[in-house]
Design a protein around this motif. Structure first.
Motif, PDB file in Angstrom:
ATOM      1  N   ARG A  54     -68.399  27.753   6.156  1.00  0.00           N
ATOM      2  CA  ARG A  54     -69.144  28.555   7.131  1.00  0.00           C
ATOM      3  C   ARG A  54     -68.934  30.032   6.809  1.00  0.00           C
ATOM      4  NH1 ARG A  54     -67.137  26.833  12.170  1.00  0.00           N
ATOM      5  NH2 ARG A  54     -68.246  24.908  11.706  1.00  0.00           N
ATOM      6  N   HIS A  55     -70.027  30.710   6.551  1.00  0.00           N
ATOM      7  CA  HIS A  55     -69.956  32.066   6.012  1.00  0.00           C
ATOM      8  C   HIS A  55     -69.296  33.044   6.978  1.00  0.00           C
ATOM      9  CE1 HIS A  55     -70.883  35.559   3.694  1.00  0.00           C
ATOM     10  NE2 HIS A  55     -71.665  36.078   4.614  1.00  0.00           N
ATOM     11  N   GLY A  56     -68.377  33.836   6.424  1.00  0.00           N
ATOM     12  CA  GLY A  56     -67.765  34.914   7.186  1.00  0.00           C
ATOM     13  C   GLY A  56     -66.578  34.513   8.027  1.00  0.00           C
ATOM     14  N   CYS A  57     -66.197  33.239   7.977  1.00  0.00           N
ATOM     15  CA  CYS A  57     -64.992  32.805   8.715  1.00  0.00           C
ATOM     16  C   CYS A  57     -63.815  32.845   7.732  1.00  0.00           C
ATOM     17  CB  CYS A  57     -65.215  31.424   9.322  1.00  0.00           C
ATOM     18  SG  CYS A  57     -66.524  31.404  10.569  1.00  0.00           S
ATOM     19  N   VAL A  58     -63.525  31.729   7.092  1.00  0.00           N
ATOM     20  CA  VAL A  58     -62.546  31.738   5.994  1.00  0.00           C
ATOM     21  C   VAL A  58     -63.252  32.124   4.699  1.00  0.00           C
ATOM     22  CG1 VAL A  58     -60.862  30.383   4.701  1.00  0.00           C
ATOM     23  CG2 VAL A  58     -61.185  29.970   7.155  1.00  0.00           C
ATOM     24  N   GLU A  59     -64.420  31.560   4.478  1.00  0.00           N
ATOM     25  CA  GLU A  59     -65.236  31.857   3.291  1.00  0.00           C
ATOM     26  C   GLU A  59     -65.650  33.320   3.301  1.00  0.00           C
ATOM     27  OE1 GLU A  59     -68.907  32.648   1.205  1.00  0.00           O
ATOM     28  OE2 GLU A  59     -68.684  32.599   3.377  1.00  0.00           O
ATOM     29  N   HIS A  60     -65.755  33.902   2.114  1.00  0.00           N
ATOM     30  CA  HIS A  60     -66.062  35.322   2.010  1.00  0.00           C
ATOM     31  C   HIS A  60     -66.954  35.586   0.805  1.00  0.00           C
ATOM     32  CE1 HIS A  60     -63.221  35.513  -1.374  1.00  0.00           C
ATOM     33  NE2 HIS A  60     -62.437  34.725  -0.639  1.00  0.00           N
ATOM     34  N   ASN A  61     -67.608  36.738   0.820  1.00  0.00           N
ATOM     35  CA  ASN A  61     -68.384  37.169  -0.335  1.00  0.00           C
ATOM     36  C   ASN A  61     -67.452  37.501  -1.503  1.00  0.00           C
ATOM     37  OD1 ASN A  61     -70.901  36.936   0.851  1.00  0.00           O
ATOM     38  ND2 ASN A  61     -70.948  39.067   1.548  1.00  0.00           N
ATOM     39  N   ALA A  62     -68.048  37.663  -2.667  1.00  0.00           N
ATOM     40  CA  ALA A  62     -67.322  38.087  -3.878  1.00  0.00           C
ATOM     41  C   ALA A  62     -66.286  37.075  -4.337  1.00  0.00           C
ATOM     42  CB  ALA A  62     -66.663  39.454  -3.668  1.00  0.00           C
ATOM     43  N   SER A  63     -66.576  35.796  -4.146  1.00  0.00           N
ATOM     44  CA  SER A  63     -65.708  34.759  -4.710  1.00  0.00           C
ATOM     45  C   SER A  63     -65.750  34.856  -6.230  1.00  0.00           C
ATOM     46  CB  SER A  63     -66.181  33.373  -4.263  1.00  0.00           C
ATOM     47  OG  SER A  63     -65.579  32.352  -5.039  1.00  0.00           O
ATOM     48  N   LEU A  64     -64.652  34.514  -6.862  1.00  0.00           N
ATOM     49  CA  LEU A  64     -64.595  34.587  -8.322  1.00  0.00           C
ATOM     50  C   LEU A  64     -65.349  33.458  -9.010  1.00  0.00           C
ATOM     51  CD1 LEU A  64     -60.897  35.711  -8.944  1.00  0.00           C
ATOM     52  CD2 LEU A  64     -62.975  37.106  -8.904  1.00  0.00           C
ATOM     53  N   ALA A  65     -65.656  32.374  -8.280  1.00  0.00           N
ATOM     54  CA  ALA A  65     -66.326  31.249  -8.938  1.00  0.00           C
ATOM     55  C   ALA A  65     -67.359  30.551  -8.064  1.00  0.00           C
ATOM     56  CB  ALA A  65     -65.293  30.228  -9.422  1.00  0.00           C
ATOM     57  N   HIS A  66     -67.709  31.158  -6.930  1.00  0.00           N
ATOM     58  CA  HIS A  66     -68.728  30.569  -6.064  1.00  0.00           C
ATOM     59  C   HIS A  66     -69.741  31.645  -5.666  1.00  0.00           C
ATOM     60  CE1 HIS A  66     -65.603  27.478  -5.557  1.00  0.00           C
ATOM     61  NE2 HIS A  66     -66.616  26.664  -5.311  1.00  0.00           N
ATOM     62  N   GLY A  67     -70.983  31.210  -5.458  1.00  0.00           N
ATOM     63  CA  GLY A  67     -72.006  32.120  -4.992  1.00  0.00           C
ATOM     64  C   GLY A  67     -71.856  32.395  -3.499  1.00  0.00           C
ATOM     65  N   ASP A  68     -72.502  33.459  -3.042  1.00  0.00           N
ATOM     66  CA  ASP A  68     -72.483  33.811  -1.628  1.00  0.00           C
ATOM     67  C   ASP A  68     -73.469  32.936  -0.855  1.00  0.00           C
ATOM     68  OD1 ASP A  68     -70.729  35.827  -2.320  1.00  0.00           O
ATOM     69  OD2 ASP A  68     -72.296  37.359  -2.423  1.00  0.00           O
ATOM     70  N   ALA A  69     -73.326  32.962   0.470  1.00  0.00           N
ATOM     71  CA  ALA A  69     -74.320  32.327   1.328  1.00  0.00           C
ATOM     72  C   ALA A  69     -75.654  33.039   1.122  1.00  0.00           C
ATOM     73  CB  ALA A  69     -73.889  32.414   2.784  1.00  0.00           C
ATOM     74  N   ILE A  70     -76.723  32.272   0.996  1.00  0.00           N
ATOM     75  CA  ILE A  70     -78.043  32.833   0.708  1.00  0.00           C
ATOM     76  C   ILE A  70     -78.729  33.262   1.998  1.00  0.00           C
ATOM     77  CG2 ILE A  70     -80.309  32.369  -0.305  1.00  0.00           C
ATOM     78  CD1 ILE A  70     -78.927  30.298  -2.089  1.00  0.00           C
ATOM     79  N   ASP A  71     -79.192  34.508   2.024  1.00  0.00           N
ATOM     80  CA  ASP A  71     -79.925  35.059   3.170  1.00  0.00           C
ATOM     81  C   ASP A  71     -79.137  34.840   4.464  1.00  0.00           C
ATOM     82  OD1 ASP A  71     -81.960  35.865   1.443  1.00  0.00           O
ATOM     83  OD2 ASP A  71     -82.950  33.912   1.570  1.00  0.00           O
ATOM     84  N   ASP A  72     -79.757  34.155   5.423  1.00  0.00           N
ATOM     85  CA  ASP A  72     -79.097  33.979   6.720  1.00  0.00           C
ATOM     86  C   ASP A  72     -78.542  32.575   6.907  1.00  0.00           C
ATOM     87  OD1 ASP A  72     -81.509  32.702   6.842  1.00  0.00           O
ATOM     88  OD2 ASP A  72     -82.046  33.414   8.856  1.00  0.00           O
ATOM     89  N   LYS A  73     -78.317  31.868   5.786  1.00  0.00           N
ATOM     90  CA  LYS A  73     -77.794  30.507   5.905  1.00  0.00           C
ATOM     91  C   LYS A  73     -76.368  30.529   6.435  1.00  0.00           C
ATOM     92  CE  LYS A  73     -80.697  28.030   2.639  1.00  0.00           C
ATOM     93  NZ  LYS A  73     -80.733  27.074   1.507  1.00  0.00           N
TER      94      LYS A  73
END
Length: 255
Positions: A110-129
Motif C-alpha cells: 500500500r503506497h506511502g505506508c511502509v512502501e515508499h518511492n525510490a526503491s532500488l529494485a521496484h517501481g513506484d505506484a502508478i498514478d493514483d493506484k
C-alpha cells in the motif's frame, strides 16, 4: 563502554523463547517453493526479505492473515534477527498500515505506508493506484548491481551511491520515516549477506543479491549465523546516510 551501554547492547541481542513448531524436526519444512501465480494466488509484498520467509515456510506460504507474533518469530528463525529489532520492524509496519490484528503481505505494498518511492529494485505506484508493484523491476535491479565499484560486490559506499542516484530522480526528497526505512533495509541486507573481504572491506556479492531479489530465496547453503540487532542496524543506516551526504557534497563541488 559504560554499564548502561553494555546493558543496552545485551538487550539488543536478546531473544524471547521461540515456540516449538510441529515441523521443527521436518527437514523439508523450509524448502524453497515459489509462490502460486495461478488459481488462488499467494500474497506477496515489495519486500524480498519477507517474501523469502514465505517462500521458505517461515511465514505462511499463502502470505495471508499473518499475525504480529508470526512475523516476529519468522524474522528470528529465518534471519537470526534479535527480538527487539524483529518487534520494531513488525509493530512499526502494523502501525504505519494502521492494522492491528493481522495483515497479508500484499498490504505492505500500500503506497506511502511502509512502501515508499525510490526503491532500488521496484517501481513506484502508478498514478493514483493504492498499491505499488510487488515484482522486482529488472531494469532497476541491473542499475543497482551496476553501482558495484568492482563488479563483484556491493559495499556500503556502493549502496549509498545507488540511493543517491534513485532519490535524485525525484523533485522532493523522501520524508524522514521512509528515508530511514530505505536505508535500514539495505543496512540489514549488508549485515545478513555481506562478507568481510581482504582489507576489511564489507560487501554483499552481486550474484547473491541478484538471486535473492529475483527469486526471493535464501542463498544455497546459507545459514543465519550472525545475530542482527536493533542498534547495529541503526548505525548501519547512519553509515549509509553519511556516505550519501558525502556523495551529494562532492557532486556540488566545482570541478
Amino acid at each position: 563502554m559504560t554499564t548502561l551501554n553494555r546493558l543496552v547492547c545485551l538487550f539488543d541481542k536478546a531473544d524471547l523463547p521461540v515456540p516449538t513448531k510441529r515441523y521443527d524436526h521436518d527437514t523439508h519444512a523450509h524448502e524453497y517453493r515459489p509462490p502460486r501465480t495461478k488459481g488462488v494466488k499467494d500474497s506477496r509484498s515489495p519486500c524480498p526479505a519477507l517474501n523469502t520467509l514465505a517462500n521458505h515456510g517461515y511465514l505462511p506460504r499463502s502470505g495471508r492473515h499473518i499475525r504480529p507474533y508470526q512475523f516476529i518469530q519468522a524474522l528470528q528463525e529465518g534471519y537470526n534477527i534479535s527480538y527487539p529489532l524483529a518487534a520494531v520492524l513488525t509493530w512499526g509496519s502494523f502501525i504505519l498500515l494502521q492494522q492491528w490484528r493481522k495483515m497479508s503481505l500484499k498490504d505492505l505494498a500500500r503506497h506511502g505506508c511502509v512502501e515508499h518511492n525510490a526503491s532500488l529494485a521496484h517501481g513506484d505506484a502508478i498514478d493514483d493506484k493504492e498499491y505499488a508493484p510487488t515484482l522486482v523491476d529488472e531494469s532497476y535491479l541491473r542499475l543497482l548491481l551496476a553501482d558495484s565499484k568492482d563488479g563483484v560486490g556491493l559495499t556500503v559506499e556502493d549502496i549509498a551511491k545507488a540511493r543517491v542516484r534513485r532519490e535524485s530522480a525525484y523533485p522532493q526528497p523522501l520524508d524522514g520515516v521512509h528515508a530511514e526505512i530505505a536505508r535500514g533495509e539495505m543496512a540489514m541486507t549488508l549485515d545478513l549477506f555481506g562478507v568481510e573481504e581482504e582489507g576489511g572491506k564489507h560487501e554483499v556479492a552481486v550474484d547473491v543479491l541478484k538471486d535473492w531479489w529475483t527469486y526471493e530465496r535464501l542463498p544455497a547453503g546459507w545459514k543465519p549465523t550472525k545475530r542482527i540487532g536493533l542498534i547495529e542496524t541503526f548505525f548501519g543506516s547512519r553509515l549509509i546516510k553519511k556516505h550519501m551526504e558525502n556523495i551529494k557534497y562532492n557532486q556540488h563541488q566545482p570541478q
